[in-house]
Motif scaffolding. Structure first.
Motif, PDB file in Angstrom:
ATOM      1  N   ASP A  42       0.821  -1.206   0.000  1.00  0.00           N
ATOM      2  CA  ASP A  42       0.000   0.000   0.000  1.00  0.00           C
ATOM      3  C   ASP A  42       0.859   1.261   0.000  1.00  0.00           C
ATOM      4  N   SER A  43       0.226   2.415   0.144  1.00  0.00           N
ATOM      5  CA  SER A  43       0.934   3.692   0.046  1.00  0.00           C
ATOM      6  C   SER A  43       1.908   3.940   1.189  1.00  0.00           C
ATOM      7  N   LYS A  44       1.786   3.186   2.255  1.00  0.00           N
ATOM      8  CA  LYS A  44       2.733   3.299   3.367  1.00  0.00           C
ATOM      9  C   LYS A  44       3.871   2.301   3.244  1.00  0.00           C
ATOM     10  N   GLY A  45       3.877   1.527   2.150  1.00  0.00           N
ATOM     11  CA  GLY A  45       4.913   0.524   1.959  1.00  0.00           C
ATOM     12  C   GLY A  45       4.655  -0.740   2.747  1.00  0.00           C
ATOM     13  N   ARG A  46       3.435  -0.893   3.275  1.00  0.00           N
ATOM     14  CA  ARG A  46       3.076  -2.071   4.061  1.00  0.00           C
ATOM     15  C   ARG A  46       2.654  -3.208   3.136  1.00  0.00           C
ATOM     16  N   GLN A  47       3.082  -4.406   3.434  1.00  0.00           N
ATOM     17  CA  GLN A  47       2.632  -5.577   2.695  1.00  0.00           C
ATOM     18  C   GLN A  47       1.349  -6.084   3.348  1.00  0.00           C
ATOM     19  N   VAL A  48       0.276  -6.129   2.574  1.00  0.00           N
ATOM     20  CA  VAL A  48      -1.042  -6.481   3.101  1.00  0.00           C
ATOM     21  C   VAL A  48      -1.632  -7.616   2.277  1.00  0.00           C
ATOM     22  N   VAL A  49      -2.106  -8.640   2.942  1.00  0.00           N
ATOM     23  CA  VAL A  49      -2.775  -9.755   2.270  1.00  0.00           C
ATOM     24  C   VAL A  49      -4.272  -9.483   2.296  1.00  0.00           C
ATOM     25  N   ILE A  50      -4.895  -9.489   1.112  1.00  0.00           N
ATOM     26  CA  ILE A  50      -6.317  -9.168   1.003  1.00  0.00           C
ATOM     27  C   ILE A  50      -7.021 -10.206   0.140  1.00  0.00           C
ATOM     28  N   PRO A  51      -8.345 -10.333   0.311  1.00  0.00           N
ATOM     29  CA  PRO A  51      -9.110 -11.209  -0.588  1.00  0.00           C
ATOM     30  C   PRO A  51      -9.033 -10.683  -2.022  1.00  0.00           C
ATOM     31  N   TYR A  52      -9.192 -11.583  -2.987  1.00  0.00           N
ATOM     32  CA  TYR A  52      -9.100 -11.169  -4.385  1.00  0.00           C
ATOM     33  C   TYR A  52     -10.182 -11.834  -5.213  1.00  0.00           C
ATOM     34  N   PRO A  53     -10.949 -11.021  -5.986  1.00  0.00           N
ATOM     35  CA  PRO A  53     -10.920  -9.553  -6.008  1.00  0.00           C
ATOM     36  C   PRO A  53     -11.764  -8.973  -4.876  1.00  0.00           C
ATOM     37  N   LEU A  54     -11.567  -7.683  -4.604  1.00  0.00           N
ATOM     38  CA  LEU A  54     -12.379  -7.013  -3.592  1.00  0.00           C
ATOM     39  C   LEU A  54     -13.748  -6.686  -4.190  1.00  0.00           C
ATOM     40  N   THR A  55     -14.802  -7.008  -3.441  1.00  0.00           N
ATOM     41  CA  THR A  55     -16.162  -6.703  -3.887  1.00  0.00           C
ATOM     42  C   THR A  55     -16.985  -6.023  -2.799  1.00  0.00           C
ATOM     43  N   MET A 124      -7.934   3.377   4.422  1.00  0.00           N
ATOM     44  CA  MET A 124      -7.644   4.612   5.141  1.00  0.00           C
ATOM     45  C   MET A 124      -6.797   5.508   4.238  1.00  0.00           C
ATOM     46  N   ASP A 125      -6.778   6.793   4.562  1.00  0.00           N
ATOM     47  CA  ASP A 125      -6.002   7.741   3.754  1.00  0.00           C
ATOM     48  C   ASP A 125      -4.694   8.084   4.450  1.00  0.00           C
ATOM     49  N   ALA A 126      -4.775   8.787   5.556  1.00  0.00           N
ATOM     50  CA  ALA A 126      -3.560   9.205   6.252  1.00  0.00           C
ATOM     51  C   ALA A 126      -2.944   8.059   7.039  1.00  0.00           C
ATOM     52  N   GLY A 127      -3.792   7.172   7.526  1.00  0.00           N
ATOM     53  CA  GLY A 127      -3.282   6.055   8.326  1.00  0.00           C
ATOM     54  C   GLY A 127      -2.643   6.524   9.619  1.00  0.00           C
ATOM     55  N   LYS A 128      -3.178   7.633  10.182  1.00  0.00           N
ATOM     56  CA  LYS A 128      -2.573   8.210  11.393  1.00  0.00           C
ATOM     57  C   LYS A 128      -2.632   7.244  12.573  1.00  0.00           C
ATOM     58  N   ASP A 129      -3.679   6.462  12.625  1.00  0.00           N
ATOM     59  CA  ASP A 129      -3.870   5.556  13.758  1.00  0.00           C
ATOM     60  C   ASP A 129      -3.844   4.113  13.271  1.00  0.00           C
ATOM     61  N   ILE A 130      -3.016   3.877  12.285  1.00  0.00           N
ATOM     62  CA  ILE A 130      -3.047   2.608  11.578  1.00  0.00           C
ATOM     63  C   ILE A 130      -2.785   1.402  12.472  1.00  0.00           C
ATOM     64  N   GLY A 141     -10.290 -10.463  10.996  1.00  0.00           N
ATOM     65  CA  GLY A 141      -9.913 -10.822   9.642  1.00  0.00           C
ATOM     66  C   GLY A 141     -10.158  -9.745   8.610  1.00  0.00           C
ATOM     67  N   ILE A 142     -10.193  -8.471   9.048  1.00  0.00           N
ATOM     68  CA  ILE A 142     -10.424  -7.359   8.121  1.00  0.00           C
ATOM     69  C   ILE A 142      -9.112  -6.609   7.903  1.00  0.00           C
ATOM     70  N   PRO A 143      -8.484  -6.737   6.741  1.00  0.00           N
ATOM     71  CA  PRO A 143      -7.222  -6.041   6.490  1.00  0.00           C
ATOM     72  C   PRO A 143      -7.443  -4.544   6.264  1.00  0.00           C
ATOM     73  N   VAL A 144      -6.391  -3.766   6.540  1.00  0.00           N
ATOM     74  CA  VAL A 144      -6.441  -2.312   6.386  1.00  0.00           C
ATOM     75  C   VAL A 144      -5.455  -1.894   5.297  1.00  0.00           C
ATOM     76  N   ILE A 145      -5.935  -1.101   4.344  1.00  0.00           N
ATOM     77  CA  ILE A 145      -5.114  -0.612   3.233  1.00  0.00           C
ATOM     78  C   ILE A 145      -5.000   0.899   3.345  1.00  0.00           C
ATOM     79  N   VAL A 146      -3.786   1.425   3.343  1.00  0.00           N
ATOM     80  CA  VAL A 146      -3.573   2.868   3.316  1.00  0.00           C
ATOM     81  C   VAL A 146      -3.349   3.280   1.864  1.00  0.00           C
ATOM     82  N   LEU A 147      -4.185   4.199   1.372  1.00  0.00           N
ATOM     83  CA  LEU A 147      -4.091   4.640  -0.017  1.00  0.00           C
ATOM     84  C   LEU A 147      -4.077   6.167  -0.066  1.00  0.00           C
TER      85      LEU A 147
END
Length: 355
Positions: A42-55, A124-130, A141-147
């Motif tokens: 994601d935009s913070k450089g975090r590696q995130v595992v997510i379901p595919y595709p997102l719906t 999330m956008d800023a991910g201040k409290d990520i 089981g809900i992943p968080v993506i910073v974009l």
């Protein structure tokens, strides 16, 4: 110890047990889902595992919701923040109060509501409290993506990422190509042209745009030089604005005006401009005397990672060098084609309007 205390503590104990059972049931249900996954960065450089595709996703920032809509995945948005809800006319899908999962600017996050919605991911956008958000939602089981969807430098990579995870690669590539074309057009046409020096004011007097902000980043594709590119604070001394002699003044919206796809009225723009002209000593500022003032709405400046706003600004500063660039047409395409809503003109205010 009195009977009421026993009742109180028993109630607390039952609540904790109930929540644990509730959490474990959801956890089991979520982890038992047999769906493919992919790993993204994601935009913070975090590696995130997510379901595919997102719906089915929850989104905490209007720019992110706009970009998801632009790649053709608006139907996947099931949870929104207060900003998105208040500007729900800007989206082609129905957005209702029961979809709101947090307040303005990622504040007052309603974790229980997010868990009930059970999105495949939270944006999330800023991910201040990520760290806290990821820790809580990770239990379910809900992943968080910073974009960073409101950042011009991230626009192309955001298009590619969203196209992939929503399985909308073709639409995302088309979106990217459209705005990249105009960004390159401006860059090539202005490559050897000296940059105009700009004072960029955000929403109120002496609130300058400075490095580290996405507002500042949009000045590069507009080929503009920020007179406060060395500032460490967004709050600048009014005297310094005068001393640095900007050639042009750019004003983004006003605190009284909401983020909305509906533009401010002409009278409202006039009111803001006249207030600015009445600032102490501004009547004698060269940029004011020459009517070198450009005002635009919050909505128009932010489209496509602020590239819509950058195109408006570039055309205003260098009209003679950019004959093929028509920012209103770019905004129209953004709204009608990529946001799926009727085009609304009147989001900008130029010197010609002041005469």
């Amino acid at each position: 110890m009195s009977k009421r205390y026993y009742i109180f503590f028993a109630s607390i104990l039952l609540f904790i047990i109930g929540m644990r059972i509730y959490a474990s049931n959801i956890l089991v249900e979520l982890t038992q889902k047999d769906e493919p996954t992919i790993q993204i960065v994601d935009s913070k450089g975090r590696q995130v595992v997510i379901p595919y595709p997102l719906t089915n996703v929850a989104v905490m920032n209007p720019y992110t919701a706009e970009l998801i809509t632009a790649v053709g995945a608006a139907d996947a948005i099931r949870g929104v923040d207060q900003d998105i809800y208040e500007n729900r006319e800007a989206f082609p899908i129905p957005i209702t109060k029961d979809m709101v999962i947090c307040g303005h600017g990622e504040a007052q996050i309603h974790f229980e509501k997010i868990i009930r919605l059970r999105p495949q991911a939270l944006f999330m956008d800023a991910g201040k409290d990520i760290e806290r958000v990821e820790k809580v939602l990770g239990m379910f089981g809900i992943p968080v993506i910073v974009l960073k969807a409101d950042s011009a430098p991230y626009f192309s990579s955001n298009c590619r990422l969203l196209g992939k995870i929503f399985q909308k690669e073709e639409r995302a590539a088309e979106l990217d190509a459209y705005f990249t074309y105009w960004e390159q057009y401006v860059r090539e046409r202005l490559e050897h042209v000296p940059q105009k020096r700009v004072y960029y004011e955000c929403r109120y007097f002496a609130r300058a745009v400075v490095p580290g902000e996405f507002f500042h980043e949009m000045l590069k594709p507009a080929h503009a030089e920020n007179i406060f590119s060395d500032a460490l604070s967004i709050y600048v001394s009014p005297e310094y604005i005068l001393l640095r002699r900007p050639e042009y003044i750019v004003r983004l919206s006003d605190l009284k005006d909401p983020y909305s796809c509906n533009p401010p009225s002409h009278a409202r723009f006039e009111e803001i401009a006249e207030t600015m002209r009445g600032y102490p000593c501004w009547a004698h500022m060269d940029a004011v005397e020459k009517n070198h003032m450009f005002l635009f709405s919050y909505y128009s400046h932010g489209g496509a990672g602020k590239l819509v706003g950058a195109m408006f600004l570039a055309k205003y500063l260098y009209p003679e060098y950019l004959p093929d660039l028509v920012p209103e047409e770019i905004l129209r395409v953004w709204m009608e084609k990529y946001q799926g809503i009727p085009y609304r003109s009147g989001h900008t205010f130029t010197p010609e309007d002041l005469r």
